[in-house]
Each structure stands twice: as structure tokens, then as C-alpha cells.
Design a protein around this motif. Structure first.
Motif, PDB file in Angstrom:
ATOM      1  N   LEU A   1       0.858  -1.187   0.000  1.00 22.57           N
ATOM      2  CA  LEU A   1       0.000   0.000   0.000  1.00 22.57           C
ATOM      3  C   LEU A   1       0.898   1.242   0.000  1.00 22.57           C
ATOM      4  CD1 LEU A   1      -2.796   1.348   0.279  1.00 22.57           C
ATOM      5  CD2 LEU A   1      -2.669   0.900   2.745  1.00 22.57           C
ATOM      6  N   VAL A   2       0.756   2.080  -1.044  1.00 18.76           N
ATOM      7  CA  VAL A   2       1.591   3.272  -1.220  1.00 18.76           C
ATOM      8  C   VAL A   2       0.803   4.506  -0.791  1.00 18.76           C
ATOM      9  CG1 VAL A   2       2.863   4.683  -2.892  1.00 18.76           C
ATOM     10  CG2 VAL A   2       2.819   2.186  -3.138  1.00 18.76           C
ATOM     11  N   PHE A   3       1.396   5.329   0.086  1.00 20.97           N
ATOM     12  CA  PHE A   3       0.712   6.486   0.670  1.00 20.97           C
ATOM     13  C   PHE A   3       1.142   7.795  -0.002  1.00 20.97           C
ATOM     14  CE2 PHE A   3      -1.283   4.801   4.566  1.00 20.97           C
ATOM     15  CZ  PHE A   3      -0.792   3.506   4.517  1.00 20.97           C
ATOM     16  N   ASN A   4       0.149   8.590  -0.420  1.00 23.63           N
ATOM     17  CA  ASN A   4       0.399   9.909  -1.034  1.00 23.63           C
ATOM     18  C   ASN A   4      -0.092  11.004  -0.087  1.00 23.63           C
ATOM     19  OD1 ASN A   4       1.183   9.407  -4.123  1.00 23.63           O
ATOM     20  ND2 ASN A   4      -0.219   7.819  -3.417  1.00 23.63           N
ATOM     21  N   GLN A   5       0.835  11.890   0.255  1.00 25.59           N
ATOM     22  CA  GLN A   5       0.632  12.820   1.374  1.00 25.59           C
ATOM     23  C   GLN A   5      -0.059  14.143   0.984  1.00 25.59           C
ATOM     24  OE1 GLN A   5      -0.073  13.249   4.306  1.00 25.59           O
ATOM     25  NE2 GLN A   5       1.806  12.667   5.401  1.00 25.59           N
ATOM     26  N   HIS A   6      -0.540  14.837   2.008  1.00 28.69           N
ATOM     27  CA  HIS A   6      -1.288  16.089   1.854  1.00 28.69           C
ATOM     28  C   HIS A   6      -0.365  17.300   1.618  1.00 28.69           C
ATOM     29  CE1 HIS A   6      -0.192  17.520   5.893  1.00 28.69           C
ATOM     30  NE2 HIS A   6      -0.569  16.365   6.404  1.00 28.69           N
ATOM     31  N   PHE A   7      -0.984  18.437   1.345  1.00 25.30           N
ATOM     32  CA  PHE A   7      -0.315  19.739   1.172  1.00 25.30           C
ATOM     33  C   PHE A   7       0.693  19.984   2.307  1.00 25.30           C
ATOM     34  CE2 PHE A   7      -0.731  24.492   1.927  1.00 25.30           C
ATOM     35  CZ  PHE A   7      -0.021  24.880   0.800  1.00 25.30           C
TER      36      PHE A   7
ATOM     37  N   PRO B   1       1.179   7.467  13.100  1.00 21.04           N
ATOM     38  CA  PRO B   1       1.733   6.137  13.387  1.00 21.04           C
ATOM     39  C   PRO B   1       0.649   5.096  13.693  1.00 21.04           C
ATOM     40  CG  PRO B   1       2.985   7.819  14.543  1.00 21.04           C
ATOM     41  CD  PRO B   1       1.816   8.518  13.917  1.00 21.04           C
ATOM     42  N   ALA B   2      -0.451   5.514  14.335  1.00 18.26           N
ATOM     43  CA  ALA B   2      -1.522   4.558  14.660  1.00 18.26           C
ATOM     44  C   ALA B   2      -2.163   4.003  13.386  1.00 18.26           C
ATOM     45  CB  ALA B   2      -2.581   5.225  15.540  1.00 18.26           C
ATOM     46  N   VAL B   3      -2.280   4.841  12.367  1.00 16.89           N
ATOM     47  CA  VAL B   3      -2.850   4.396  11.091  1.00 16.89           C
ATOM     48  C   VAL B   3      -1.857   3.506  10.338  1.00 16.89           C
ATOM     49  CG1 VAL B   3      -3.516   5.210   8.777  1.00 16.89           C
ATOM     50  CG2 VAL B   3      -4.454   6.332  10.815  1.00 16.89           C
ATOM     51  N   ILE B   4      -0.614   4.005  10.223  1.00 18.03           N
ATOM     52  CA  ILE B   4       0.380   3.299   9.402  1.00 18.03           C
ATOM     53  C   ILE B   4       0.725   1.953  10.036  1.00 18.03           C
ATOM     54  CG2 ILE B   4       2.646   3.449   8.333  1.00 18.03           C
ATOM     55  CD1 ILE B   4       0.664   5.555   7.271  1.00 18.03           C
ATOM     56  N   ASP B   5       1.008   1.954  11.337  1.00 19.96           N
ATOM     57  CA  ASP B   5       1.351   0.695  11.999  1.00 19.96           C
ATOM     58  C   ASP B   5       0.160  -0.255  12.036  1.00 19.96           C
ATOM     59  OD1 ASP B   5       3.957   1.476  12.382  1.00 19.96           O
ATOM     60  OD2 ASP B   5       3.624   2.231  14.419  1.00 19.96           O
ATOM     61  N   GLY B   6      -1.043   0.302  12.197  1.00 21.78           N
ATOM     62  CA  GLY B   6      -2.246  -0.538  12.178  1.00 21.78           C
ATOM     63  C   GLY B   6      -2.399  -1.254  10.848  1.00 21.78           C
ATOM     64  N   LEU B   7      -2.151  -0.556   9.770  1.00 20.29           N
ATOM     65  CA  LEU B   7      -2.270  -1.179   8.444  1.00 20.29           C
ATOM     66  C   LEU B   7      -1.069  -2.077   8.139  1.00 20.29           C
ATOM     67  CD1 LEU B   7      -3.800   1.856   6.544  1.00 20.29           C
ATOM     68  CD2 LEU B   7      -4.911  -0.352   6.997  1.00 20.29           C
ATOM     69  N   ALA B   8       0.109  -1.721   8.684  1.00 17.41           N
ATOM     70  CA  ALA B   8       1.322  -2.517   8.413  1.00 17.41           C
ATOM     71  C   ALA B   8       1.250  -3.895   9.065  1.00 17.41           C
ATOM     72  CB  ALA B   8       2.555  -1.763   8.911  1.00 17.41           C
ATOM     73  N   ARG B   9       0.345  -4.063  10.017  1.00 16.80           N
ATOM     74  CA  ARG B   9       0.220  -5.370  10.669  1.00 16.80           C
ATOM     75  C   ARG B   9      -0.123  -6.459   9.654  1.00 16.80           C
ATOM     76  NH1 ARG B   9      -3.477  -3.604  14.750  1.00 16.80           N
ATOM     77  NH2 ARG B   9      -1.925  -2.091  15.415  1.00 16.80           N
ATOM     78  N   ASN B  10      -0.906  -6.107   8.631  1.00 19.94           N
ATOM     79  CA  ASN B  10      -1.363  -7.115   7.672  1.00 19.94           C
ATOM     80  C   ASN B  10      -0.924  -6.887   6.240  1.00 19.94           C
ATOM     81  OD1 ASN B  10      -2.906  -8.889   9.390  1.00 19.94           O
ATOM     82  ND2 ASN B  10      -4.201  -7.091   9.732  1.00 19.94           N
ATOM     83  N   ARG B  11      -0.095  -5.868   6.008  1.00 22.82           N
ATOM     84  CA  ARG B  11       0.366  -5.605   4.629  1.00 22.82           C
ATOM     85  C   ARG B  11       1.620  -4.750   4.665  1.00 22.82           C
ATOM     86  NH1 ARG B  11      -4.010  -5.065   2.532  1.00 22.82           N
ATOM     87  NH2 ARG B  11      -5.133  -5.404   4.448  1.00 22.82           N
ATOM     88  N   GLU B  12       2.318  -4.735   3.531  1.00 24.17           N
ATOM     89  CA  GLU B  12       3.478  -3.882   3.420  1.00 24.17           C
ATOM     90  C   GLU B  12       3.021  -2.462   3.142  1.00 24.17           C
ATOM     91  OE1 GLU B  12       7.868  -4.574   1.436  1.00 24.17           O
ATOM     92  OE2 GLU B  12       6.092  -5.408   0.455  1.00 24.17           O
TER      93      GLU B  12
END
Lengths: 282, 282
Positions: free
Chosen positions: A34-40, A49-60
Motif C-alpha cells: 500500500l503506497v501512501f500519497n501525502q497532503h499539502f 503512526p496509529a494508522v500506518i502501523d495498524g495497516l502494516a500489521r497485515n500488509r506492506e
């Protein structure tokens, strides 16, 4: 292998098209990253970190700075089309043939351009706090919010991402604490880069006939996430995206503004995880 | 105890206010039960076993026929306010002090009235394919759809609940098969009852000044679910509900019409389960 997380993942670099892209890559390998594109004005350090680490538990997960942003070299182009092309070059430089793409705010505009320009590269799309080309910005308070001064400069993000309610503001302070907990931080975005982003926004929101037609060509399953009262990219734009994309699910969270994913990190991770793991066929 | 499901749960009766209410109650006991309010012309047999059994795995579910519907005695009142009062009487007759309330279509209008009249009775609210008082019905095709004739009378529900796309229609046929698999079926809703429901709808959607103000008093966490193009209660009404309720989350599913919960039973059960199990505090 080492189990890295949002705080510990080292910044790596990959070079392509004369641009040296800074990125961080970690999480559970073996699936579609999953590739993340950031805001302004945002860097890799502006994610939660809660979002990224939460999603990293089950995917790269792959965070990166697009061309001209923070620790990446190159210049910020003045259109999302070009930013999308740079993002595609970055993804291909990592030798990835298929990715899921998440974009937040102007990152969501870049994410749409990635899907338009390289449809085979994108499995699923997640668009948070964003809008289509020709987005209706009439009720946006973006200009005032970014021009104002704050007790602490970081409190700009409370005004951008959170609603005025006490519970939203409390969630905002908790988010800032999580966000600032990484030591090895990316440099701030330059004024020149922010000016180019602003110019790209101006072009993108210019009205034109049949401007939503391009959305019919984005056929990937898409999850749209938004706050109930986004003061930066007005909420109605997410509804317009849903109504014009052929295969899009919309989730709107209560009592929230631009950063609904940072206000409800647990629900957001659950909803995104469900969406990304749904059966291919509908 | 016996593990009943949507097919096997016996119809029971409880009497209050001179009305004998038919209901079925099953699922995992010990938590807050979830009470289902049905759509126009619908009985307990018009729910989707995949939805009801999916939700019954982790909570008690209560299906019922409101006053004057099918196997319940009494008359159908000509306002949702009165139908709400009858539903409240039914819930209290079961000696329940707190319930979660789900309403689909006109059942969602009844559910809102339950929350308005008995706020202490309702923990959380789920509103599917419905709208507020004064709902915008200008694009509704309800009259044509219910007046038309179909190859098989049951195919009315394909036109009501599903989009014209092949995948949605296929999901519709699978739904009808699930729905018709129960043997011991409720009697059909009488023409007199349907006429009263129609009269209630007419009163409910009449425009009036500040008509959405009552929504500010529904303070329960609310989940709104809708199809991308509801031909019966137009989709925009769910957006209006979300924007006017103080604490509401909205989910819109792709390529779907009035019966999005029957088209995506697995996702719907997952989303409702997440919503009902979220921490009390936001």
C-alpha cells in the motif's frame, strides 16, 4: 527480518528519471503493498503512526516524499498530472507491478492521476479528504486556516484536521503526540514546493465541461473516506466522487474535518483492512 | 438453549395496548438486542437470512411485525409517529430497557421516531435506505416500480432493491433464493395496510420549515447505510441525514439501489458489527 514500524523504519532512497526519492517501507510482506500519497505541505512524518502501523500489521506499507518534497530531490511540478507521473516512476523504480494506492487531500488528487495514467499498476484505490478535478471549493476555509497564526505552529493541524468539538480537539492533541514521537524526522517542505502545490490546486479545481468524465475510467474498487465537515476540501466532493466513480464505497465519519483518518485511526484501519481484503469479485 | 436461526426461529407473540405483536427472537444472548424495523409491504420474511444470521452470531436479534402488519393484530396507523409509538410499546412489552434499533426504508423512518420518542430506550441506531422527515423524493421511481408487473411477482424486489447491472441482478437472485428458503412464512401485507403506509409516507415527506431540526435531538451514535443509486428513497437523503445528525457515520455501497444490505450482506454484517462494537466514547 527486522520488524520495523513507523518510528523505526529507516529512510531509504531510490533514483529514477534523475530524481532521488526518499521512502520508508515496512510491514507484513507477501501481499500487495500500500503506497501512501501525502497532503499539502506534508512529509512522511505527517502520517499517523496509529494508522500506518495498524495497516502494516497485515500488509506492506510504503511512505515516500514525491519529487521536490522534503528529503526527495527534484522539483515539485505545478500539476497533479505530473506529480502522478513522478509517483508512478517511483513505484516502478521499486520494481513493483501492482500496488494499492492511498491518497490523502492533494495526495488523493495524485492518487487519481496514478490510476488514470497507469491503470494496470493499481489494484485498489483509497481516497481520503479529497475531491475530483473541478472540485467544489466554495466553502473551503483552507486559505484562512493556513494563513492564520497559532499558539504553537503545530496547532495549525488541529484547525486543519479536527472539528472544533472538545472530543475532536482532544483526539487532535493525541494525534500530534503520536505524530511527533519519531526522532529522525524529515525536513520541512520548502516555501517553493508549497507554492508549486498551490498552483497545481488552482489548475485542478478550475471548472470545465464534463469535468467528471475521467472518473468513469477509474474502474478499480475505490474506498472514499471523509470527515462530516471537511473545512479544507468540502465534504460534498467525496459524495461527488462516489456518485461518479463506477465502483466506489464512501464512508463519512461524524464530527470531523479534514483529518478524519487521524481522528478515528482504529475505525479507519478496520474499514481499510476490510476493504482491501474483500473478495476480488463483487 | 436451542440455537435458532432465521429459518428455524418460531414466531412468538406478545400483547400490549390491545395489539398482539408477532416476533422472532434468537442469536447470542447477554448483550444489547438489535430490533429490526421493516420496509414498505414487508414482513419478518422479507429480511435476508445472510444478514440476520450474520448479525445473530454476536448479538440477539429481534424481528417483528408492527401493528396491523401480517401476523400482528391491530391496524397500521397513518403516521410514522404512531408506528414508532407502537414499536416502543412492543419493545417495552418484552421488558427490554435498552436496545439497538435498525430500520430499513420506511422502517428507518419508524426507527427515527423511536429514538425521538424514547431516547433512553435506544443505545445505537442503524438507518438503511431511508431519509429524514421532508425527504427529497423528486427522483424516486417508487410509484412506477411498485405499479409495474413482473415475470414473477417476486421480481418486483429485483427492481426495488438492486441496480440494473448484471452483477447486482445476480446478487438479487441469490438474495431471493435465501429469502424464500423459510417454509413457515408470514402472511402477505394487506392492501389496507399498504395504503396506510402510503398515507404515512405522504405526510412524512411534506416539506416544512426547519424540518431537519428534530435530527439534532437524536444523539445516539448512528450508522447510515445506502446504495449508490437508491431508486426508492434517493441516495442524497442519506447524505442529508449524515450532515444533520450530530453523531452519524455514513456508508454508501457501489452499484446498488434500495437494498444495498441484501446486495452486500457480508460487508454489511462486518460494518454493522464494527459499528455496534465500537467503544462507547468517541
Amino acid at each position: 527480518m527486522t520488524q520495523h514500524n513507523h518510528q523505526s523504519a529507516p529512510t531509504q532512497f531510490v533514483e529514477t528519471n534523475g530524481i532521488r526519492f526518499a521512502y520508508r517501507r515496512f510491514g507484513k510482506t507477501g501481499g500487495v503493498p500500500l503506497v501512501f500519497n501525502q497532503h499539502f505541505r506534508g512529509t512522511m512524518d505527517h502520517w499517523d503512526p496509529a494508522v500506518i502501523d495498524g495497516l502494516a500489521r497485515n500488509r506492506e506499507v510504503i511512505l515516500f516524499n514525491n519529487a521536490g518534497i522534503s528529503s526527495s530531490s527534484g522539483r515539485v511540478p505545478t500539476s497533479f498530472r505530473e506529480m502522478g507521473a513522478n509517483a508512478i516512476a517511483f513505484i516502478r523504480a521499486l520494481e513493483l507491478a501492482k500496488v494499492d494506492v492511498l491518497g490523502f487531500s492533494i495526495g488523493g488528487m495524485v492518487a487519481q492521476e496514478i490510476a488514470v495514467q497507469a491503470p494496470d499498476l493499481v489494484r485498489r484505490l483509497i481516497l481520503v479528504g479529497t475531491g475530483p478535478r473541478g472540485a467544489d471549493m466554495t466553502t473551503s476555509k483552507s486559505a484562512e486556516i493556513f494563513a492564520a497564526t497559532y499558539d504553537s505552529p503545530e496547532h495549525l493541524w488541529l484547525a486543519v484536521h479536527f472539528s472544533p468539538s472538545p472530543s475532536s480537539q482532544a483526539a487532535g492533541l493525541a494525534f500530534l503526540e503520536r505524530k511527533l514521537s519519531r526522532n529522525d524526522r524529515d525536513p520541512d517542505v520548502s516555501e517553493e514546493a508549497a507554492a508549486a502545490q498551490r498552483e497545481a490546486i488552482g489548475k485542478y479545481i478550475a471548472p470545465a465541461e464534463n469535468i467528471f468524465d475521467y472518473l468513469k475510467n477509474i474502474r478499480q474498487p475505490t474506498l472514499i473516506v471523509q470527515g462530516s465537515n471537511d473545512v479544507v476540501v468540502p465534504t460534498v466532493n467525496s459524495y461527488i466522487l462516489q456518485q461518479n466513480l463506477p465502483n466506489a464505497q464512501l464512508i463519512i465519519y461524524p464530527d470531523s474535518a479534514h483529518g478524519s483518518l487521524f481522528q478515528y485511526p482504529k475505525q479507519f484501519v478496520q474499514h481499510v483492512s476490510l476493504f482491501l481484503s474483500e473478495d476480488e469479485a463483487r
